[in-house]
Design a protein around this motif. Structure first.
Motif, PDB file in Angstrom:
ATOM      1  N   VAL A   5       7.850 -12.051  -5.521  1.00 36.23           N
ATOM      2  CA  VAL A   5       7.136 -10.851  -5.094  1.00 36.23           C
ATOM      3  C   VAL A   5       7.393 -10.648  -3.607  1.00 36.23           C
ATOM      4  CG1 VAL A   5       4.895  -9.749  -4.769  1.00 36.23           C
ATOM      5  CG2 VAL A   5       5.352 -11.052  -6.860  1.00 36.23           C
ATOM      6  N   LEU A   6       7.848  -9.446  -3.266  1.00 31.33           N
ATOM      7  CA  LEU A   6       8.030  -9.056  -1.876  1.00 31.33           C
ATOM      8  C   LEU A   6       6.915  -8.081  -1.532  1.00 31.33           C
ATOM      9  CD1 LEU A   6      11.309  -8.251  -0.042  1.00 31.33           C
ATOM     10  CD2 LEU A   6       9.399  -6.664   0.145  1.00 31.33           C
ATOM     11  N   VAL A   7       6.121  -8.429  -0.530  1.00 29.54           N
ATOM     12  CA  VAL A   7       5.011  -7.583  -0.100  1.00 29.54           C
ATOM     13  C   VAL A   7       5.409  -6.884   1.193  1.00 29.54           C
ATOM     14  CG1 VAL A   7       2.579  -7.480   0.521  1.00 29.54           C
ATOM     15  CG2 VAL A   7       3.351  -9.162  -1.171  1.00 29.54           C
ATOM     16  N   LEU A   8       5.355  -5.548   1.172  1.00 28.32           N
ATOM     17  CA  LEU A   8       5.668  -4.743   2.349  1.00 28.32           C
ATOM     18  C   LEU A   8       4.381  -4.261   3.008  1.00 28.32           C
ATOM     19  CD1 LEU A   8       8.590  -2.322   1.339  1.00 28.32           C
ATOM     20  CD2 LEU A   8       8.701  -4.216   2.964  1.00 28.32           C
ATOM     21  N   SER A   9       4.396  -4.204   4.326  1.00 23.77           N
ATOM     22  CA  SER A   9       3.294  -3.625   5.081  1.00 23.77           C
ATOM     23  C   SER A   9       3.874  -2.898   6.284  1.00 23.77           C
ATOM     24  CB  SER A   9       2.321  -4.716   5.545  1.00 23.77           C
ATOM     25  OG  SER A   9       1.272  -4.166   6.313  1.00 23.77           O
ATOM     26  N   GLU A  10       3.647  -1.592   6.340  1.00 16.83           N
ATOM     27  CA  GLU A  10       4.136  -0.761   7.447  1.00 16.83           C
ATOM     28  C   GLU A  10       5.631  -0.971   7.676  1.00 16.83           C
ATOM     29  OE1 GLU A  10       1.556  -1.660  10.724  1.00 16.83           O
ATOM     30  OE2 GLU A  10      -0.059  -0.393   9.928  1.00 16.83           O
ATOM     31  N   GLY A  11       6.376  -1.038   6.572  1.00 20.14           N
ATOM     32  CA  GLY A  11       7.819  -1.118   6.664  1.00 20.14           C
ATOM     33  C   GLY A  11       8.395  -2.467   6.999  1.00 20.14           C
ATOM     34  N   ARG A  12       7.548  -3.486   7.013  1.00 22.42           N
ATOM     35  CA  ARG A  12       8.004  -4.840   7.316  1.00 22.42           C
ATOM     36  C   ARG A  12       7.648  -5.778   6.166  1.00 22.42           C
ATOM     37  NH1 ARG A  12       6.691  -2.652  12.331  1.00 22.42           N
ATOM     38  NH2 ARG A  12       8.170  -3.151  14.005  1.00 22.42           N
ATOM     39  N   ALA A  68       0.834  -1.195   0.000  1.00 22.20           N
ATOM     40  CA  ALA A  68       0.000   0.000   0.000  1.00 22.20           C
ATOM     41  C   ALA A  68       0.875   1.254   0.000  1.00 22.20           C
ATOM     42  CB  ALA A  68      -0.918  -0.013   1.218  1.00 22.20           C
ATOM     43  N   ASN A  69       0.262   2.391  -0.327  1.00 26.05           N
ATOM     44  CA  ASN A  69       0.966   3.662  -0.216  1.00 26.05           C
ATOM     45  C   ASN A  69       1.442   3.837   1.229  1.00 26.05           C
ATOM     46  OD1 ASN A  69       0.395   4.218  -2.878  1.00 26.05           O
ATOM     47  ND2 ASN A  69      -1.352   5.543  -2.425  1.00 26.05           N
ATOM     48  N   GLY A  70       2.696   4.247   1.375  1.00 32.42           N
ATOM     49  CA  GLY A  70       3.253   4.430   2.707  1.00 32.42           C
ATOM     50  C   GLY A  70       3.830   3.180   3.335  1.00 32.42           C
ATOM     51  N   ALA A  71       3.854   2.078   2.580  1.00 27.57           N
ATOM     52  CA  ALA A  71       4.384   0.825   3.136  1.00 27.57           C
ATOM     53  C   ALA A  71       5.898   0.827   3.251  1.00 27.57           C
ATOM     54  CB  ALA A  71       3.932  -0.361   2.288  1.00 27.57           C
ATOM     55  N   GLY A  72       6.576   1.740   2.530  1.00 25.79           N
ATOM     56  CA  GLY A  72       8.040   1.811   2.582  1.00 25.79           C
ATOM     57  C   GLY A  72       8.718   1.370   1.307  1.00 25.79           C
ATOM     58  N   LYS A  73       7.973   1.230   0.213  1.00 18.56           N
ATOM     59  CA  LYS A  73       8.542   0.702  -1.038  1.00 18.56           C
ATOM     60  C   LYS A  73       9.630   1.617  -1.591  1.00 18.56           C
ATOM     61  CE  LYS A  73       4.617   0.557  -3.266  1.00 18.56           C
ATOM     62  NZ  LYS A  73       3.734   1.183  -2.233  1.00 18.56           N
ATOM     63  N   SER A  74       9.329   2.905  -1.738  1.00 25.67           N
ATOM     64  CA  SER A  74      10.324   3.827  -2.299  1.00 25.67           C
ATOM     65  C   SER A  74      11.512   4.006  -1.361  1.00 25.67           C
ATOM     66  CB  SER A  74       9.680   5.183  -2.615  1.00 25.67           C
ATOM     67  OG  SER A  74       8.724   5.049  -3.654  1.00 25.67           O
ATOM     68  N   SER A  75      11.259   3.994  -0.052  1.00 27.65           N
ATOM     69  CA  SER A  75      12.370   4.078   0.911  1.00 27.65           C
ATOM     70  C   SER A  75      13.310   2.893   0.748  1.00 27.65           C
ATOM     71  CB  SER A  75      11.831   4.123   2.341  1.00 27.65           C
ATOM     72  OG  SER A  75      11.094   5.304   2.571  1.00 27.65           O
TER      73      SER A  75
END
Length: 261
Positions: A212-219, A44-51
């Motif tokens: 596929v790596l799924v991020l959620s809240e930076g984890r 989701a947006n804000g999950a930390g993907k671009s970081s």
């Protein structure tokens, strides 16, 4: 004599990151990719993907943990050396460059340049990159006059001219029509490079990636083959929706509904 094991092309170990004087955005990120492996990062947006991507192309250093390219800590390399290994294509496209398409693509040769100007070899690689991205007819156009999709293809061509071993892309299909989306993803798969790309479109991610790596809240919520990582339960948790995955066709089809509260 047993040959030395080949190190992963990309390896993250226990990585944490957050802005200075702020809480961590990324928490205990760890994964490795072999040379030639293709990974899609979803969330989701804000999950930390671009970081996470910014750590991979040496834009920001981890607060804790290690990022390695070809077995070496990326922060023990000089910037030019790292740029000969990893290239990035970002969402933010400059529009005020007073440069032509050819000049933009030629910037990809800077990490390799040894003299004051481009060599015939440099020029040949730039021309090949223009042809590969179907940009030869636009080579002398000013970059700022192009459409969003054309500019995106120019930035991919610049990355290809860099001759990297690892290619990082942040939503590369943005601004592209359906045909160019499919052509670009097919091209990326055929390069033989290690490719890591964020993708919003789960169908494209499932068709494009080996993992596929799924991020959620930076984890990391999942890191597996697409059919395993993009399960209904994982999608529901990552995106806070009710998900259905239809796997009866050649490619999975996803449908979503808002969760009842």
């Amino acid at each position: 004599m047993t040959p030395a094991p080949i190190p992963p092309a990309v390896e993250l170990s226990g990585v944490f990151w957050g802005p200075r004087r702020h809480l961590d955005i990324l928490h205990d990120i760890g994964f490795s990719l072999a040379e030639g492996e293709v990974m899609a990062i979803c969330g989701a947006n804000g999950a930390g993907k671009s970081s996470l991507l910014r750590l991979l192309y040496r834009h920001q250093a981890p607060r804790k943990g290690t990022v390695r390219l070809m077995g070496r800590d990326i922060w023990l390399m000089g910037a030019p050396e790292a740029a000969r290994i990893v290239a990035a294509v970002l969402q933010e496209q400059p529009t005020d460059f007073a440069l032509t398409v050819r000049e933009i693509v030629a910037l990809g040769r800077l990490p390799h340049r040894k003299g004051f100007g481009p060599s015939p070899h440099d020029n040949a690689i730039v021309q090949a990159s223009l042809y590969r991205m179907d940009l030869a007819h636009l080579a002398d156009r000013a970059f700022g006059t192009l459409s969003g999709g054309e500019r995106q293809r120019v930035m991919v061509a610049r990355a290809l001219a860099q001759e990297p071993r690892v290619l990082i892309l942040d939503e590369p299909t943005n601004h592209l029509d359906i045909r160019h989306q499919l052509e670009l993803l097919a091209l990326l798969r055929g390069l033989g490079l290690t490719v890591i790309s964020t993708l919003h479109d789960l169908t494209l991610a499932a068709e494009f990636a080996d993992r596929v790596l799924v991020l959620s809240e930076g984890r990391i919520l999942a890191d597996a083959r697409p059919d395993q990582a993009l399960s209904e339960a994982t999608i529901a948790s990552a995106f806070n929706v009710t998900a259905r995955v239809d796997r009866t066709g050649l490619a999975p089809r996803f449908s979503f509904q808002l969760q009842d509260h």
